[in-house]
Write a protein that holds these residues in place. Structure first.
Motif, PDB file in Angstrom:
ATOM      1  N   PRO A 106       0.821  -1.216   0.000  1.00  9.28           N
ATOM      2  CA  PRO A 106       0.000   0.000   0.000  1.00  9.28           C
ATOM      3  C   PRO A 106       0.856   1.267   0.000  1.00  9.28           C
ATOM      4  CG  PRO A 106      -0.069  -1.079   2.147  1.00  9.28           C
ATOM      5  CD  PRO A 106       0.595  -2.028   1.210  1.00  9.28           C
ATOM      6  N   ALA A 107       2.137   1.117   0.246  1.00  3.07           N
ATOM      7  CA  ALA A 107       3.059   2.255   0.189  1.00  3.07           C
ATOM      8  C   ALA A 107       3.645   2.383  -1.209  1.00  3.07           C
ATOM      9  CB  ALA A 107       4.161   2.103   1.228  1.00  3.07           C
ATOM     10  N   GLN A 108       2.777   2.419  -2.193  1.00  4.61           N
ATOM     11  CA  GLN A 108       3.208   2.587  -3.581  1.00  4.61           C
ATOM     12  C   GLN A 108       3.783   3.990  -3.762  1.00  4.61           C
ATOM     13  OE1 GLN A 108      -0.008   2.855  -6.352  1.00  4.61           O
ATOM     14  NE2 GLN A 108       1.249   2.344  -8.127  1.00  4.61           N
ATOM     15  N   SER A 131       3.567  10.068  -6.842  1.00  6.94           N
ATOM     16  CA  SER A 131       3.209  11.028  -7.876  1.00  6.94           C
ATOM     17  C   SER A 131       2.239  10.468  -8.899  1.00  6.94           C
ATOM     18  CB  SER A 131       4.476  11.490  -8.605  1.00  6.94           C
ATOM     19  OG  SER A 131       5.342  12.149  -7.729  1.00  6.94           O
ATOM     20  N   TYR A 132       2.320   9.152  -9.175  1.00  8.43           N
ATOM     21  CA  TYR A 132       1.594   8.600 -10.304  1.00  8.43           C
ATOM     22  C   TYR A 132       0.452   7.679  -9.892  1.00  8.43           C
ATOM     23  CZ  TYR A 132       5.800  10.328 -12.456  1.00  8.43           C
ATOM     24  OH  TYR A 132       6.835  11.129 -12.830  1.00  8.43           O
ATOM     25  N   GLY A 133       0.343   7.388  -8.582  1.00  4.83           N
ATOM     26  CA  GLY A 133      -0.708   6.476  -8.149  1.00  4.83           C
ATOM     27  C   GLY A 133      -2.090   7.090  -8.295  1.00  4.83           C
ATOM     28  N   LYS A 134      -3.065   6.291  -8.716  1.00  4.34           N
ATOM     29  CA  LYS A 134      -4.420   6.786  -8.897  1.00  4.34           C
ATOM     30  C   LYS A 134      -5.335   6.384  -7.744  1.00  4.34           C
ATOM     31  CE  LYS A 134      -4.109   6.782 -13.950  1.00  4.34           C
ATOM     32  NZ  LYS A 134      -4.668   6.250 -15.209  1.00  4.34           N
ATOM     33  N   LYS A 135      -5.066   5.243  -7.154  1.00  6.38           N
ATOM     34  CA  LYS A 135      -5.947   4.744  -6.106  1.00  6.38           C
ATOM     35  C   LYS A 135      -5.566   5.280  -4.735  1.00  6.38           C
ATOM     36  CE  LYS A 135      -6.836   0.367  -8.500  1.00  6.38           C
ATOM     37  NZ  LYS A 135      -6.742  -1.111  -8.416  1.00  6.38           N
ATOM     38  N   ASN A 136      -4.312   5.596  -4.538  1.00  8.11           N
ATOM     39  CA  ASN A 136      -3.810   5.915  -3.208  1.00  8.11           C
ATOM     40  C   ASN A 136      -3.040   7.222  -3.278  1.00  8.11           C
ATOM     41  OD1 ASN A 136      -2.432   6.065  -0.793  1.00  8.11           O
ATOM     42  ND2 ASN A 136      -1.977   3.884  -0.711  1.00  8.11           N
ATOM     43  N   LYS A 137      -3.580   8.247  -2.653  1.00  4.18           N
ATOM     44  CA  LYS A 137      -2.973   9.571  -2.740  1.00  4.18           C
ATOM     45  C   LYS A 137      -2.208   9.960  -1.481  1.00  4.18           C
ATOM     46  CE  LYS A 137      -4.325  10.681  -6.882  1.00  4.18           C
ATOM     47  NZ  LYS A 137      -3.349  10.902  -7.972  1.00  4.18           N
ATOM     48  N   HIS A 138      -1.799   8.970  -0.691  1.00  6.70           N
ATOM     49  CA  HIS A 138      -1.056   9.270   0.528  1.00  6.70           C
ATOM     50  C   HIS A 138       0.264   9.967   0.206  1.00  6.70           C
ATOM     51  CE1 HIS A 138      -3.685   7.236   3.322  1.00  6.70           C
ATOM     52  NE2 HIS A 138      -3.631   6.129   2.609  1.00  6.70           N
ATOM     53  N   ASN A 149       4.603  -4.584   4.450  1.00  8.06           N
ATOM     54  CA  ASN A 149       3.560  -4.257   5.415  1.00  8.06           C
ATOM     55  C   ASN A 149       3.928  -2.981   6.168  1.00  8.06           C
ATOM     56  OD1 ASN A 149       1.963  -6.727   5.002  1.00  8.06           O
ATOM     57  ND2 ASN A 149       3.735  -7.745   5.925  1.00  8.06           N
ATOM     58  N   ILE A 150       2.958  -2.102   6.354  1.00  7.04           N
ATOM     59  CA  ILE A 150       3.205  -0.841   7.051  1.00  7.04           C
ATOM     60  C   ILE A 150       3.211  -1.093   8.551  1.00  7.04           C
ATOM     61  CG2 ILE A 150       2.348   1.483   7.511  1.00  7.04           C
ATOM     62  CD1 ILE A 150       1.194   1.506   4.693  1.00  7.04           C
ATOM     63  N   VAL A 151       4.347  -0.796   9.177  1.00  8.71           N
ATOM     64  CA  VAL A 151       4.512  -0.956  10.625  1.00  8.71           C
ATOM     65  C   VAL A 151       4.169   0.351  11.338  1.00  8.71           C
ATOM     66  CG1 VAL A 151       6.182  -1.485  12.446  1.00  8.71           C
ATOM     67  CG2 VAL A 151       6.283  -2.712  10.260  1.00  8.71           C
ATOM     68  N   MET A 152       4.517   1.460  10.725  1.00  9.18           N
ATOM     69  CA  MET A 152       4.211   2.783  11.271  1.00  9.18           C
ATOM     70  C   MET A 152       4.134   3.763  10.116  1.00  9.18           C
ATOM     71  SD  MET A 152       6.308   5.223  13.952  1.00  9.18           S
ATOM     72  CE  MET A 152       7.503   5.704  12.696  1.00  9.18           C
ATOM     73  N   GLN A 153       3.368   4.837  10.318  1.00  3.64           N
ATOM     74  CA  GLN A 153       3.334   5.900   9.338  1.00  3.64           C
ATOM     75  C   GLN A 153       3.328   7.249  10.045  1.00  3.64           C
ATOM     76  OE1 GLN A 153      -0.341   5.135   7.204  1.00  3.64           O
ATOM     77  NE2 GLN A 153      -1.462   6.573   8.489  1.00  3.64           N
ATOM     78  N   ILE A 154       3.803   8.246   9.337  1.00  4.44           N
ATOM     79  CA  ILE A 154       3.792   9.623   9.817  1.00  4.44           C
ATOM     80  C   ILE A 154       3.146  10.468   8.721  1.00  4.44           C
ATOM     81  CG2 ILE A 154       5.211  11.586  10.547  1.00  4.44           C
ATOM     82  CD1 ILE A 154       7.419   9.580  11.292  1.00  4.44           C
ATOM     83  N   PRO A 155       2.099  11.223   9.063  1.00  6.01           N
ATOM     84  CA  PRO A 155       1.579  11.524  10.394  1.00  6.01           C
ATOM     85  C   PRO A 155       0.748  10.378  10.969  1.00  6.01           C
ATOM     86  CG  PRO A 155       0.322  12.689   8.724  1.00  6.01           C
ATOM     87  CD  PRO A 155       1.451  12.037   8.019  1.00  6.01           C
ATOM     88  N   ASN A 156       0.703  10.367  12.320  1.00  7.47           N
ATOM     89  CA  ASN A 156      -0.151   9.445  13.053  1.00  7.47           C
ATOM     90  C   ASN A 156      -0.690  10.166  14.287  1.00  7.47           C
ATOM     91  OD1 ASN A 156       1.829   9.288  15.156  1.00  7.47           O
ATOM     92  ND2 ASN A 156       2.882   7.629  14.074  1.00  7.47           N
ATOM     93  N   GLU A 157      -1.299   9.419  15.191  1.00  6.27           N
ATOM     94  CA  GLU A 157      -1.938  10.050  16.351  1.00  6.27           C
ATOM     95  C   GLU A 157      -0.943  10.731  17.291  1.00  6.27           C
ATOM     96  OE1 GLU A 157      -1.139   5.710  17.294  1.00  6.27           O
ATOM     97  OE2 GLU A 157      -1.969   6.870  15.613  1.00  6.27           O
TER      98      GLU A 157
END
Length: 352
Positions: A106-108, A131-138, A149-157
Motif C-alpha cells: 500500500p506504500a506505492q 506522484s503517479y498512483g491513482k488509487k492511493n494519494k497518501h 507491510n506498514i509498521v508505522m506511518q507519519i503523520p499518526n496520532e
C-alpha cells in the motif's frame, strides 16, 4: 596502485573471457540477447573502478519495472529493493540480478528510502510521494517490513502539527538514536524531525537564497564519518551537499558544483551521489571528487524521464535518482525513467 582509466571502456568478448567474474550475466541461465550479451563496460577510476552487469534486474516475461522515481536499498542478505511508482511498488532482486518477488505494498510510490536494522530485524523507511498512483494519494513517511507491510506511518496520532503538511515529501533518514528526518523538497523545503513514535520534535530549513535555506532539499543521509552523526542534505537545485547537526544547526557545505544531487549512499570514508544530470560521483571525506561513473555525453538525455529503453546505453546514465552501495562496495543505481531502469556496477578488485 590502480591506474586511472577512461570513464567508459568497452570490453570485447575475448577480453571479457579473461576477466575475473567474467560472465556478463553471472547467475543467469539465459542471458538477454543483444548488446548485453556481447559487451561489458568499465567506468570510474582508481579504487572506485567498476564494470557494468548488462541485463541486471530483468523481470519475468519482459515486464517493465514501471516508472522509477524512487530509491534503492540493500538488506543484510544482499537482496536489492527497488521502489517504483507502478503497481509492483517494490521489486526485489538477488545480487546476480535475478528477480525474487514484487511487493504490491500500500506504500506505492516510495521516493526516498533507507534500510534500517533494529535489533534482529530490518525495516525500510520510505518517503511516499506517490506522484503517479491513482488509487492511493497518501503523502507520508512509512516504516515497512521487508514484505511491504506498514509498521508505522507519519503523520499518526502521536505526530501533532506538521508545518506545511506532507505535500512534496522527498527524502528520509534515520539517526542512530532512532529519530526520523523527513524532507519536503517538492513542497515547503522544510526538514522535519520526529521521534521513534512519529511525534514531531522540530522543523528547520525552508526555501530561500540564504546559505541555511534550501532549493529542493531532495535526499537525506546520516553521515557518521566525523564522530557525532550529521545530517547530509542533497540541496538539489543549489547543486550542493550540506551538513547539519542532528538538531538542524548549520555545519557547512560539504560539496558544491554538483549536477543536481538527488540521493547519497555511504561506503567507508566515501559517499556516492546520484546526480539527476546523468552521472554518479564518488566523493572522499573532504568532499573531493575521486571517481565519475556513467557520465552521459548526450545532454539531451540529462534529467530526461522519457528516454526509451532502445535509446539507453549500457554503462551510461540518464537521470540517476536513487542508489545504494552493498557491503562489498558494488553500486545499484536507479534512473528516473518512465519505463523503469536499475543498473548494477560491480567493483573491480584492486591489483598491484
Amino acid at each position: 596502485m590502480r591506474a586511472l582509466i577512461h570513464p567508459i571502456i568497452s570490453c570485447s568478448l575475448a577480453t571479457l573471457a579473461s576477466l575475473p567474474l567474467s560472465h556478463a550475466h553471472e547467475g543467469h541461465d539465459h542471458p538477454p540477447k543483444g548488446e548485453a550479451l556481447t559487451e561489458v563496460l568499465h567506468t570510474g577510476s582508481g579504487a572506485f573502478t567498476y564494470r557494468t552487469v548488462p541485463g541486471f534486474g530483468q523481470l519475468p516475461d519482459g515486464a517493465k519495472l514501471g516508472p522509477t522515481h524512487g530509491g534503492v536499498a540493500v538488506d543484510a542478505k544482499g537482496l536489492i529493493y527497488v521502489s517504483t511508482d507502478g503497481e509492483k511498488s517494490l521489486c526485489v532482486f538477488k545480487p546476480d540480478g535475478s528477480f525474487v518477488r514484487a511487493i504490491a505494498s500500500p506504500a506505492q510510490g516510495i521516493h526516498g528510502m533507507q534500510m534500517i536494522t533494529e535489533g534482529e530485524q530490518q525495516f525500510i523507511y520510505g518517503a511516499q510521494l506517490n506522484s503517479y498512483g491513482k488509487k492511493n494519494k497518501h503523502k507520508r513517511a512509512v516504516k515497512l517490513d521487508l514484505y511491504g507491510n506498514i509498521v508505522m506511518q507519519i503523520p499518526n496520532e502521536n505526530t501533532g502539527d506538521i508545518p506545511g503538511g506532507t505535500k512534496g515529501i522527498t527524502g528520509i533518514a534515520v539517526a542512530p538514536n532512532g529519530h526520523i528526518y523527513v524532507s519536503m523538497g517538492y513542497g515547503s523545503n522544510l526538514i522535519h524531525q520526529f521521534d521513534q513514535t512519529g511525534k514531531r520534535i522540530k522543523s528547520f530549513g525552508g526555501r530561500g537564497k540564504e546559505k541555511e535555506k534550501f532549493k529542493t532539499c531532495h535526499g537525506l543521509g546520516i553521515d557518521t564519518r566525523f564522530g557525532a552523526p550529521r545530517l547530509l542534505v542533497c540541496d538539489r537545485e543549489k547543486r550542493r551537499l550540506i551538513h547539519l547537526d542532528l538538531d538542524g544547526n548549520w555545519i557547512g557545505e560539504y560539496a558544491t558544483g554538483l549536477r543536481r544531487p538527488c540521493a547519497v549512499s555511504f561506503h567507508g570514508d566515501h559517499v556516492a551521489v546520484a546526480e539527476l544530470e546523468a552521472r554518479v560521483v564518488i566523493l572522499d571525506k573532504q568532499g573531493k571528487q575521486v571517481s565519475v561513473l556513467g557520465d552521459n555525453p548526450n545532454k539531451k538525455q540529462w534529467a530526461n524521464f522519457r528516454v526509451a529503453p532502445k535509446d539507453q546505453k549500457v554503462g551510461i546514465f540518464t537521470a540517476p535518482h536513487g542508489l545504494s552501495f552493498d557491503q562489498a562496495g558494488n553500486l545499484y543505481v536507479q534512473d528516473w525513467n518512465t519505463s523503469g531502469r536499475v543498473s548494477k556496477l560491480l567493483l573491480v578488485p584492486a591489483t598491484d
